[in-house]
Scaffold this active site. Sequence first.
Site, PDB file in Angstrom:
ATOM      1  CE1 TYR A 153      -4.114   1.851   0.251  1.00  0.00           C
ATOM      2  CE2 TYR A 153      -2.604   3.450   1.207  1.00  0.00           C
ATOM      3  CZ  TYR A 153      -3.819   3.143   0.625  1.00  0.00           C
ATOM      4  OH  TYR A 153      -4.731   4.145   0.396  1.00  0.00           O
ATOM      5  CD  GLN A 159     -11.705   2.157  -1.060  1.00  0.00           C
ATOM      6  OE1 GLN A 159     -11.922   2.045   0.140  1.00  0.00           O
ATOM      7  NE2 GLN A 159     -11.549   3.336  -1.649  1.00  0.00           N
ATOM      8  CG  ASN A 169      -6.426   7.164   5.486  1.00  0.00           C
ATOM      9  OD1 ASN A 169      -6.672   5.960   5.524  1.00  0.00           O
ATOM     10  ND2 ASN A 169      -7.036   7.979   4.646  1.00  0.00           N
ATOM     11  CB  SER A 220       3.109  10.578  10.696  1.00  0.00           C
ATOM     12  OG  SER A 220       3.047   9.988   9.426  1.00  0.00           O
ATOM     13  CG  HIS A 246       2.690  12.886   7.496  1.00  0.00           C
ATOM     14  ND1 HIS A 246       2.922  12.513   6.201  1.00  0.00           N
ATOM     15  CD2 HIS A 246       3.902  12.894   8.102  1.00  0.00           C
ATOM     16  CE1 HIS A 246       4.229  12.283   6.031  1.00  0.00           C
ATOM     17  NE2 HIS A 246       4.841  12.520   7.166  1.00  0.00           N
ATOM     18  CD  GLU A 266       5.484   6.823  12.274  1.00  0.00           C
ATOM     19  OE1 GLU A 266       4.766   7.820  12.512  1.00  0.00           O
ATOM     20  OE2 GLU A 266       5.719   6.414  11.125  1.00  0.00           O
ATOM     21  CG  HIS A 267       8.979   9.145  13.456  1.00  0.00           C
ATOM     22  ND1 HIS A 267       7.782   9.544  12.919  1.00  0.00           N
ATOM     23  CD2 HIS A 267       9.555   8.325  12.543  1.00  0.00           C
ATOM     24  CE1 HIS A 267       7.628   8.988  11.732  1.00  0.00           C
ATOM     25  NE2 HIS A 267       8.677   8.236  11.473  1.00  0.00           N
TER      26      HIS A 267
HETATM   27  N1  LIG Z   1       3.196   5.058   9.995  1.00  0.00           N
HETATM   28  C1  LIG Z   1       3.895   5.161   8.879  1.00  0.00           C
HETATM   29  O1  LIG Z   1       4.869   4.466   8.683  1.00  0.00           O
HETATM   30  C2  LIG Z   1       3.467   6.153   7.817  1.00  0.00           C
HETATM   31  C3  LIG Z   1       4.280   6.408   6.698  1.00  0.00           C
HETATM   32  C4  LIG Z   1       3.824   7.281   5.701  1.00  0.00           C
HETATM   33  C5  LIG Z   1       2.573   7.863   5.824  1.00  0.00           C
HETATM   34  N2  LIG Z   1       1.819   7.581   6.921  1.00  0.00           N
HETATM   35  C6  LIG Z   1       0.463   8.077   7.068  1.00  0.00           C
HETATM   36  O2  LIG Z   1      -0.254   7.689   5.904  1.00  0.00           O
HETATM   37  C7  LIG Z   1      -1.402   8.507   5.814  1.00  0.00           C
HETATM   38  C8  LIG Z   1      -1.641   8.943   4.394  1.00  0.00           C
HETATM   39  O3  LIG Z   1      -2.960   9.356   4.383  1.00  0.00           O
HETATM   40  P1  LIG Z   1      -3.686   9.896   3.110  1.00  0.00           P
HETATM   41  O4  LIG Z   1      -5.089  10.186   3.522  1.00  0.00           O
HETATM   42  O5  LIG Z   1      -2.882  10.968   2.513  1.00  0.00           O
HETATM   43  O6  LIG Z   1      -3.668   8.698   2.049  1.00  0.00           O
HETATM   44  P2  LIG Z   1      -4.169   7.190   2.124  1.00  0.00           P
HETATM   45  O7  LIG Z   1      -3.822   6.607   0.807  1.00  0.00           O
HETATM   46  O8  LIG Z   1      -3.687   6.501   3.337  1.00  0.00           O
HETATM   47  O9  LIG Z   1      -5.753   7.286   2.247  1.00  0.00           O
HETATM   48  C9  LIG Z   1      -6.554   7.767   1.221  1.00  0.00           C
HETATM   49  C10 LIG Z   1      -7.771   6.886   1.114  1.00  0.00           C
HETATM   50  O10 LIG Z   1      -8.499   6.916   2.342  1.00  0.00           O
HETATM   51  C11 LIG Z   1      -9.844   6.590   2.079  1.00  0.00           C
HETATM   52  N3  LIG Z   1     -10.729   7.474   2.831  1.00  0.00           N
HETATM   53  C12 LIG Z   1     -10.626   8.814   2.990  1.00  0.00           C
HETATM   54  N4  LIG Z   1     -11.690   9.266   3.692  1.00  0.00           N
HETATM   55  C13 LIG Z   1     -12.472   8.198   3.979  1.00  0.00           C
HETATM   56  C14 LIG Z   1     -13.707   8.018   4.683  1.00  0.00           C
HETATM   57  N5  LIG Z   1     -14.343   9.033   5.235  1.00  0.00           N
HETATM   58  N6  LIG Z   1     -14.205   6.775   4.785  1.00  0.00           N
HETATM   59  C15 LIG Z   1     -13.568   5.708   4.244  1.00  0.00           C
HETATM   60  N7  LIG Z   1     -12.394   5.825   3.558  1.00  0.00           N
HETATM   61  C16 LIG Z   1     -11.865   7.045   3.431  1.00  0.00           C
HETATM   62  C17 LIG Z   1     -10.083   6.769   0.611  1.00  0.00           C
HETATM   63  O11 LIG Z   1     -10.352   5.534   0.037  1.00  0.00           O
HETATM   64  C18 LIG Z   1      -8.764   7.313   0.065  1.00  0.00           C
HETATM   65  O12 LIG Z   1      -8.434   6.723  -1.161  1.00  0.00           O
HETATM   66  C19 LIG Z   1      -1.186   9.671   6.782  1.00  0.00           C
HETATM   67  O13 LIG Z   1      -1.970   9.434   7.929  1.00  0.00           O
HETATM   68  C20 LIG Z   1       0.278   9.567   7.126  1.00  0.00           C
HETATM   69  O14 LIG Z   1       0.579  10.095   8.390  1.00  0.00           O
HETATM   70  C21 LIG Z   1       2.226   6.741   7.896  1.00  0.00           C
HETATM   71  N1  LIG Z   2       6.773  10.440   8.234  1.00  0.00           N
HETATM   72  C1  LIG Z   2       6.151   9.377   7.478  1.00  0.00           C
HETATM   73  C2  LIG Z   2       6.064   8.159   8.375  1.00  0.00           C
HETATM   74  O1  LIG Z   2       5.263   8.405   9.463  1.00  0.00           O
HETATM   75  C3  LIG Z   2       6.884   9.010   6.214  1.00  0.00           C
HETATM   76  C4  LIG Z   2       6.961  10.078   5.185  1.00  0.00           C
HETATM   77  C5  LIG Z   2       6.959   9.947   3.841  1.00  0.00           C
HETATM   78  N2  LIG Z   2       7.083  11.171   3.300  1.00  0.00           N
HETATM   79  C6  LIG Z   2       7.185  12.020   4.256  1.00  0.00           C
HETATM   80  N3  LIG Z   2       7.109  11.381   5.421  1.00  0.00           N
HETATM   81 ZN   LIG Z   3       6.943  12.324   7.293  1.00  0.00          ZN
END
Ligand SMILES: NC(=O)c1ccc[n+]([C@@H]2O[C@H](COP(=O)([O-])OP(=O)(O)OC[C@H]3O[C@@H](n4cnc5c(N)ncnc54)[C@H](O)[C@@H]3O)[C@@H](O)[C@H]2O)c1
Ligand SMILES: N[C@H](CO)Cc1c[nH]c[nH+]1
Ligand SMILES: [Zn+2]
Length: 429
Positions: free
Chosen positions: A130, A191, A214, A237, A262, A327-328
């Site tokens: 993903y 999905q 997310n 994050s 994020h 996480e960090h």
């Molecule tokens: N923990 C880690 O290692 C790490 C690393 C990178 C990013 N992240 C996190 O990834 C996330 C990226 O989030 P994003 O939203 O930009 O992209 P994403 O791809 O995770 O989510 C987008 C998708 O969420 C779904 N969505 C949105 N609203 C919705 C709702 N109300 N109901 C059901 N589904 C819904 C939709 O299908 C959409 O395509 C951020 O929270 C970021 O902090 C975490």
């Molecule tokens: N901080 C995120 C992990 O929680 C990873 C990321 C990608 N791009 C920027 N930041």
């Molecule tokens: Zn980041």
Amino acid sequence: MPLRLTTTAPDFATAFTNLVDARREADEDVSRDVTAILKAVRTGGDAALADYTQRFDHHDLNVTGWAVTPAETRAALDTLSTPLRDALELAAARITAYHEKQRPVDSDGVDSAGVRLGARWSAVDAAGLYVPGGRAAYPSSLLMNVIPAKVAGVQRIAMVTPTPGGEINPLVLAAAQIAGIEEIWRVGGAQAVAALAYGTDRIAPVDVITGPGNAWVAEAKRQLYGVVGIDMVAGPSEIVVVADAKNDPDWIAADLLSQSEHDPTSQSILFTNDAAFADAVERAVEGRLGQLATQKVARASWAANGAIIVVRDFEEAMPLVNRLAAEHLELAVDDPDALFASVRHAGSVFLGRMTPEAVGDYVAGPNHVLPTGRRARFSSGLSVLDFMKRTSFLSLDDAAIRAIGPAAVALAEAEGLPAHAASVALRLG
Ligand SMILES: NC(=O)c1ccc[n+]([C@@H]2O[C@H](COP(=O)([O-])OP(=O)(O)OC[C@H]3O[C@@H](n4cnc5c(N)ncnc54)[C@H](O)[C@@H]3O)[C@@H](O)[C@H]2O)c1
Ligand SMILES: N[C@H](CO)Cc1c[nH]c[nH+]1
Ligand SMILES: [Zn+2]
């Protein structure tokens, strides 16, 4: 305004426990909605995927296309600017070098009883990756997912990523070309995770799903664990920064905001031993927020989940930091190793004033896919091992079964399992 706590306050223990226990990521609504989405994709397959993509990402897959073609990724890399191509290639090389050292070693040997014992590692057949793409595009997460899967030797790698409005970020495509991934589906959210786990007419099921996302994505992986393997729950994050007053408040403010931007449900927390420095960082965050293109999200996250905690000293801070299991964790002090020695729970630790968390997000080498929501108590960052499994093996000869077989017979009889006992006893003659 972020939460402001002082360890000397009489209500500190309760207030801190509330902060630790807050269910910021997936509330009951998210959980219920994800259950419904998984069920719909399991029964409705591609049609359900197309419906959810229309609803959440606002495009028609039958018009925009379900998959990215190899020609599209090639063209994206060919037209990428040289500095960005160099940056992606540097990141890929460093991530590869770090992960190659994670390759596990098989074992095979004969013990003192003459029993041959060993373990053999093998890659899963198919991995689903993903790559998030709702609010921002994440070419860095693509590299962080694909590279360990390739190092592990996974034969089929299928990637999913949402393309809001049907638009796909060219840097994501270029990163896919550099990483050498060919199966890319333009679907995201819970999905897409369901499609990878259950399979649809178009998307063949996988054995393991990895990657961050997310709240909906993270919850989908959590609910599907058991149908497929997962790396961990890697949701919105988080960062905890431990900083003394020798830091530039503006640097620390930028570090906190790097994770707040994020997601509105992201969390940034500062621990400091100096109340005046705490004030200075809070002012610097306000100043920076006004200039950020991402200020809407960052401000929402900082206001709802941000916290500044003033401690007497860092010895007092470290048990609190461990309870958060973030996480960090940044340790911006003169002797970060002294504090690092008392870190028990954190996804990844950034040592010293010149090691901002963001360098680890992109180019340092360790994986940036890390456990959130206090799961660093029991999970680790994504690694080559998440794409592999270990098969043990054993072999006994006549002497070896005589050496250890009688104990097996005794235990089988004691457990009331006579067929087990006979299976061994017959070979003892
Ligand atoms: N923990 C880690 O290692 C790490 C690393 C990178 C990013 N992240 C996190 O990834 C996330 C990226 O989030 P994003 O939203 O930009 O992209 P994403 O791809 O995770 O989510 C987008 C998708 O969420 C779904 N969505 C949105 N609203 C919705 C709702 N109300 N109901 C059901 N589904 C819904 C939709 O299908 C959409 O395509 C951020 O929270 C970021 O902090 C975490
Ligand atoms: N901080 C995120 C992990 O929680 C990873 C990321 C990608 N791009 C920027 N930041
Ligand atoms: Zn980041």
